[in-house]
Design a protein around this motif. Sequence first.
Motif, PDB file in Angstrom:
ATOM      1  N   SER A 143       0.944  -1.445  -0.277  1.00 19.13           N
ATOM      2  CA  SER A 143       0.050   0.222   0.096  1.00 19.13           C
ATOM      3  C   SER A 143       1.083   0.852   0.311  1.00 19.13           C
ATOM      4  CB  SER A 143      -0.637  -0.019   1.084  1.00 19.13           C
ATOM      5  OG  SER A 143      -0.077   0.439   1.998  1.00 19.13           O
ATOM      6  N   ASN A 158       3.245   1.244  -3.698  1.00 17.28           N
ATOM      7  CA  ASN A 158       1.596   2.137  -4.453  1.00 17.28           C
ATOM      8  C   ASN A 158       1.672   3.115  -4.413  1.00 17.28           C
ATOM      9  OD1 ASN A 158       3.056  -0.332  -6.309  1.00 17.28           O
ATOM     10  ND2 ASN A 158       1.393  -2.038  -5.360  1.00 17.28           N
ATOM     11  N   GLN A 159       1.975   4.591  -3.607  1.00 19.95           N
ATOM     12  CA  GLN A 159       1.292   5.460  -3.754  1.00 19.95           C
ATOM     13  C   GLN A 159       1.553   5.963  -4.931  1.00 19.95           C
ATOM     14  OE1 GLN A 159      -0.514   7.180  -0.357  1.00 19.95           O
ATOM     15  NE2 GLN A 159      -0.447   4.749  -0.401  1.00 19.95           N
ATOM     16  N   THR A 160       0.700   6.572  -4.882  1.00 22.51           N
ATOM     17  CA  THR A 160       0.338   7.749  -5.998  1.00 22.51           C
ATOM     18  C   THR A 160       1.598   9.487  -5.797  1.00 22.51           C
ATOM     19  OG1 THR A 160      -1.209   9.129  -5.083  1.00 22.51           O
ATOM     20  CG2 THR A 160      -2.273   7.694  -6.795  1.00 22.51           C
ATOM     21  N   THR A 187      -4.847   3.837  -1.534  1.00 25.72           N
ATOM     22  CA  THR A 187      -3.570   4.651  -2.520  1.00 25.72           C
ATOM     23  C   THR A 187      -3.454   5.571  -2.707  1.00 25.72           C
ATOM     24  OG1 THR A 187      -4.599   2.166  -4.319  1.00 25.72           O
ATOM     25  CG2 THR A 187      -2.310   4.145  -5.007  1.00 25.72           C
TER      26      THR A 187
END
Length: 351
Positions: free
Chosen positions: A26, A29-31, A100
């Motif tokens: 989580s 894969n952060q924006t 995300t």
Amino acid sequence: MSNSPKVSIIIPIHNTEKYIRECLDSVINQTLKDIEIICVDDASTDNTPAVLQEYAINDGRVKVFRNEVSKSALGARKKGVLEASGEYIMFLDSDDYYATDACEIAYNKIIEQNVDVAHFSVEVVNCCNVSENRIKSIQEYTKPYIGKLYNKDIFKSCFIDNKYTHTPFNKIYRTELCKKAYLQTEDVHLIFAEDLYVYFIMANNAKSYYGWESKPLYYYCYGRGVTTGDKIYNLQRFEKVCRHAETIKVIEKYCRNNTGNIEKADYLIDRYRTEWLDYSVRIFEKYLQESDKLKGQELLFSYWGKEDVLKAFDINKWHKSRMTIAEKLKFMIDTSIKKGVIYTTQIVFKR
């Protein structure tokens, strides 16, 4: 700080190999890509270290530190904060996970509002089949105060007026505030209420707070790890409850040596002592096995003091008969001696 990452995410970890992949996925894969992920392994004995090394090899933003001897969540977070180089800091427990876009939304909001602390919304995930009322109460507990607070109102609104709570995971913090607060903490192995202790110091030093009702940015998995509904207490677990007393001592010491936003320090310390002692006594009465009561009594006296423990029994009327608490304790001891239990009783009645 132009070369610094925008956000440092601090993850204290102890024996959570079952959940750590979901947690780390989580984050990586952060924006918001300009982040650093600081994992502090607090003396894990399962396969957690191998999983952390795997992620560190595959993603250069993941930095792994290890405590060979456990220093508790307080010590692990402190290590992470002092190693952090980001402009802002967020905290994530290793059995929970982020939305995300959590870091991007939190970072943009704290920049927009230009505050020391920004408080966002959480979703509580029911992982142990507790009642929905229980989940709703936790959800309510984590909600932000909506709007801005400054200076003394930051501390007062949290600790006196109960407008919002001290939980670390539903906020983003200015790094300077975090580092200052953790440098002021004692190097102690606290078991309970270490989060309250740290935010007590943060709220004392903070100049600005902003809370808003965001979409859920953090998923708090209630029932994983230590947040179980198990009501069976052995002596080891009961001693951890009694160790609330240690948190009171470090808060009291901090209040003696520091000024700032703190108000009604004596009132708060008395309140915590009363609440946490009553909780210890209630666990002793309801959930400690009879065979452990004598040693449990010794733990109560050791951490809380004999007079205050006996007073808590009397005030809260856990015992309903006409026999006094001292008489009941003596009866318990005499009965145990008759059954062949060897135990020293001098502490009970010594004046």
